[in-house]
Design a protein around this motif. Sequence first.
Motif, PDB file in Angstrom:
ATOM      1  N   ALA A 131       9.346  -5.756 -10.199  1.00  0.00           N
ATOM      2  CA  ALA A 131      10.423  -5.319  -9.306  1.00  0.00           C
ATOM      3  C   ALA A 131      11.324  -6.482  -8.928  1.00  0.00           C
ATOM      4  N   SER A 132      10.741  -7.678  -8.783  1.00  0.00           N
ATOM      5  CA  SER A 132      11.518  -8.850  -8.380  1.00  0.00           C
ATOM      6  C   SER A 132      12.557  -9.240  -9.420  1.00  0.00           C
ATOM      7  N   LEU A 133      12.347  -8.821 -10.665  1.00  0.00           N
ATOM      8  CA  LEU A 133      13.315  -9.164 -11.714  1.00  0.00           C
ATOM      9  C   LEU A 133      14.676  -8.538 -11.436  1.00  0.00           C
ATOM     10  N   GLY A 134      14.690  -7.383 -10.750  1.00  0.00           N
ATOM     11  CA  GLY A 134      15.956  -6.711 -10.465  1.00  0.00           C
ATOM     12  C   GLY A 134      16.621  -6.138 -11.701  1.00  0.00           C
ATOM     13  N   GLU A 149       4.805   7.074  -3.799  1.00  0.00           N
ATOM     14  CA  GLU A 149       3.976   8.237  -3.511  1.00  0.00           C
ATOM     15  C   GLU A 149       2.598   7.825  -3.004  1.00  0.00           C
ATOM     16  N   ALA A 150       2.015   6.814  -3.632  1.00  0.00           N
ATOM     17  CA  ALA A 150       0.644   6.417  -3.288  1.00  0.00           C
ATOM     18  C   ALA A 150       0.581   5.552  -2.039  1.00  0.00           C
ATOM     19  N   ASP A 151       1.549   4.666  -1.870  1.00  0.00           N
ATOM     20  CA  ASP A 151       1.551   3.722  -0.747  1.00  0.00           C
ATOM     21  C   ASP A 151       3.009   3.467  -0.366  1.00  0.00           C
ATOM     22  N   PRO A 152       3.561   4.239   0.575  1.00  0.00           N
ATOM     23  CA  PRO A 152       4.987   4.120   0.902  1.00  0.00           C
ATOM     24  C   PRO A 152       5.427   2.696   1.252  1.00  0.00           C
ATOM     25  N   TYR A 153       4.539   1.945   1.897  1.00  0.00           N
ATOM     26  CA  TYR A 153       4.927   0.582   2.295  1.00  0.00           C
ATOM     27  C   TYR A 153       5.139  -0.291   1.062  1.00  0.00           C
ATOM     28  N   GLU A 154       4.123  -0.369   0.175  1.00  0.00           N
ATOM     29  CA  GLU A 154       4.255  -1.199  -1.023  1.00  0.00           C
ATOM     30  C   GLU A 154       5.346  -0.658  -1.933  1.00  0.00           C
ATOM     31  N   GLY A 155       5.443   0.657  -2.051  1.00  0.00           N
ATOM     32  CA  GLY A 155       6.486   1.237  -2.888  1.00  0.00           C
ATOM     33  C   GLY A 155       7.870   0.893  -2.395  1.00  0.00           C
ATOM     34  N   ALA A 156       8.068   0.934  -1.065  1.00  0.00           N
ATOM     35  CA  ALA A 156       9.372   0.594  -0.490  1.00  0.00           C
ATOM     36  C   ALA A 156       9.715  -0.863  -0.746  1.00  0.00           C
ATOM     37  N   MET A 157       8.724  -1.737  -0.624  1.00  0.00           N
ATOM     38  CA  MET A 157       8.962  -3.161  -0.883  1.00  0.00           C
ATOM     39  C   MET A 157       9.430  -3.368  -2.316  1.00  0.00           C
ATOM     40  N   CYS A 158       8.745  -2.705  -3.272  1.00  0.00           N
ATOM     41  CA  CYS A 158       9.115  -2.862  -4.676  1.00  0.00           C
ATOM     42  C   CYS A 158      10.497  -2.269  -4.948  1.00  0.00           C
ATOM     43  N   ALA A 159      10.788  -1.114  -4.349  1.00  0.00           N
ATOM     44  CA  ALA A 159      12.092  -0.496  -4.548  1.00  0.00           C
ATOM     45  C   ALA A 159      13.205  -1.387  -4.014  1.00  0.00           C
ATOM     46  N   HIS A 184       2.310   5.124  11.575  1.00  0.00           N
ATOM     47  CA  HIS A 184       3.100   4.989  10.346  1.00  0.00           C
ATOM     48  C   HIS A 184       4.365   4.167  10.578  1.00  0.00           C
ATOM     49  N   THR A 185       4.368   3.388  11.636  1.00  0.00           N
ATOM     50  CA  THR A 185       5.567   2.615  11.982  1.00  0.00           C
ATOM     51  C   THR A 185       5.975   1.659  10.860  1.00  0.00           C
ATOM     52  N   HIS A 186       4.995   0.928  10.305  1.00  0.00           N
ATOM     53  CA  HIS A 186       5.317  -0.070   9.269  1.00  0.00           C
ATOM     54  C   HIS A 186       5.872   0.605   8.022  1.00  0.00           C
ATOM     55  N   GLU A 187       5.253   1.732   7.600  1.00  0.00           N
ATOM     56  CA  GLU A 187       5.738   2.430   6.415  1.00  0.00           C
ATOM     57  C   GLU A 187       7.159   2.953   6.633  1.00  0.00           C
ATOM     58  N   ARG A 188       7.389   3.547   7.830  1.00  0.00           N
ATOM     59  CA  ARG A 188       8.709   4.103   8.122  1.00  0.00           C
ATOM     60  C   ARG A 188       9.772   2.993   8.118  1.00  0.00           C
ATOM     61  N   ARG A 189       9.454   1.885   8.761  1.00  0.00           N
ATOM     62  CA  ARG A 189      10.424   0.786   8.801  1.00  0.00           C
ATOM     63  C   ARG A 189      10.719   0.268   7.395  1.00  0.00           C
ATOM     64  N   ALA A 190       9.667   0.136   6.574  1.00  0.00           N
ATOM     65  CA  ALA A 190       9.864  -0.369   5.212  1.00  0.00           C
ATOM     66  C   ALA A 190      10.739   0.566   4.395  1.00  0.00           C
ATOM     67  N   LEU A 191      10.523   1.866   4.537  1.00  0.00           N
ATOM     68  CA  LEU A 191      11.329   2.837   3.798  1.00  0.00           C
ATOM     69  C   LEU A 191      12.786   2.806   4.241  1.00  0.00           C
ATOM     70  N   VAL A 192      13.002   2.756   5.546  1.00  0.00           N
ATOM     71  CA  VAL A 192      14.379   2.705   6.068  1.00  0.00           C
ATOM     72  C   VAL A 192      15.083   1.448   5.579  1.00  0.00           C
ATOM     73  N   GLU A 193      14.409   0.320   5.660  1.00  0.00           N
ATOM     74  CA  GLU A 193      15.027  -0.944   5.239  1.00  0.00           C
ATOM     75  C   GLU A 193      15.315  -0.951   3.744  1.00  0.00           C
ATOM     76  N   ALA A 194      14.404  -0.346   2.946  1.00  0.00           N
ATOM     77  CA  ALA A 194      14.643  -0.291   1.505  1.00  0.00           C
ATOM     78  C   ALA A 194      15.868   0.564   1.195  1.00  0.00           C
ATOM     79  N   ILE A 195      15.999   1.699   1.882  1.00  0.00           N
ATOM     80  CA  ILE A 195      17.161   2.575   1.668  1.00  0.00           C
ATOM     81  C   ILE A 195      18.449   1.832   2.025  1.00  0.00           C
TER      82      ILE A 195
END
Length: 507
Positions: A131-134, A149-159, A184-195
Amino acid sequence: MPIFPDQYDRTPALNLLRAAEQGRIGFDQRLLRSLLARQEETLDALDKLAASPGEDAVADLTEQIFDLYRSFRTPRALPFYLELLKHSHEGVPDALVEAFVELGEAAVEPLLEAYRTAPEDDRPDVLFVLASLGVPHPELRGLIREAIEADPYEGAMCASLCGDPELLPDLRGALERLPEGGGHTHERRALVEAIEEIESRRQREEIEPFDILALYPEEAPPLFDFLAPADVLEYLDHPDPRYRAAAAASFADTEISDRVRDRLLDCARLDADAAVRGAALRGLAGRAGEPEVSHLLNDVLRDPARPAEEWTGALTALAEPGAGEEFRRFVLQAYDRAETRAAAVEAMWRTRSRRYLPQIAAALKSGDPAVAREAIYAVGVLPAEELALELVPFFQHDDLREAALFSYALAVRHETTPKSVRRLFEKIAERAGGLSGEEEEEVAHALDMRLEREGYRPMFFPEEDEFEEEDLEAPGAGPAKSEKVGRNDPCPCGSGKKYKKCCGKAE
């Protein structure tokens, strides 16, 4: 025969790297410039060295090989990078991620293949690098979707790292499905920031150009401490006096043969450079009790006209427990002179005499780092527990921190038993604001020395056969584990999972 810097450009690159691996030449800017000037030859040598380290190697050149590959910024480095990634058990180092990113699209397919063949627990690390390659890629996009789908936090970071707009629907869908609140605060924040990150289409930050020369000293001597004495003696004929001095000084605090003694005596008497003569005198310390050596050392010490480098070589060579009043007078004379004060403090702690505590306490406040360093050593060697707290400010000093931690662990007032040193280790780590891996080892070694000083066996680094099975079963007798648990090691809690998927996840 030694390879001298003026011969580097005429020496095959592989021979230079093998010599560095054997400790026969220092890894410095002179060596690097020679290797960087012939890219293809050096790359061929790196490939061979990475595939087959020498049997007589005394230095692990993994880091240096990595730096050279990275300097050339070539896909030829990918097999080596992938091997490093495979063994990155405690997280992927930033430098390795950056090296992959510098190769961009060329790294995509090799990393995808690495992902396909990696154990399941290692795949998140490979995905992170991908993912870091961009670089948008259909298969990578699918892997990130699975991660969301499996881990919203890690998935959001990679996205977020990938920056692929086609992942926006997946991120929004995951955010909608995530229950409000409920941990689910950390997952929600990660998803919002990724978007927000992907929608903003901000330009990726450029990696700073890699400057290998900035990482290495202009000049570095061979690893004399790891060479056979016969090999070190060859450097006493080096045209550069700095090499001769470093070679002679490497014999200090070691048992030397008659051949080495005779060669050092010749250097101490005849070398044209005062620093070399002083280093040779220092190297003779182990034979200072012999008439010929003692006579020379004392002659030099009683001659105030000698250059400071030569005179202090004799001073430190004669410093030993039980040294008499005449020697004490010389030590105090040396302490009174700025150019010889560091050697004086070294001589003080080598005598193991507490009568020098006033001078050592004053030296801890010296603005000269060389003087302060010797005073730090003195606190640990004596040990001077009354001065241990004076070492704490040095925990904030980059160059003196490690020495201060070691001596503090040796000297600080604290009960010394197999159980108590565990608590002391934790207190030192807390007071130091945390410890790096190397610092943990230094403190652990110091605490083992403390235990041995009190008649106990070492705990952090016990000898292999030191603990019998019945000893380990005795209350409180087990050795402490000084090494961190690797991310891919079995979790010590006994769950059967890997550490990073169990207790390490919370950490």
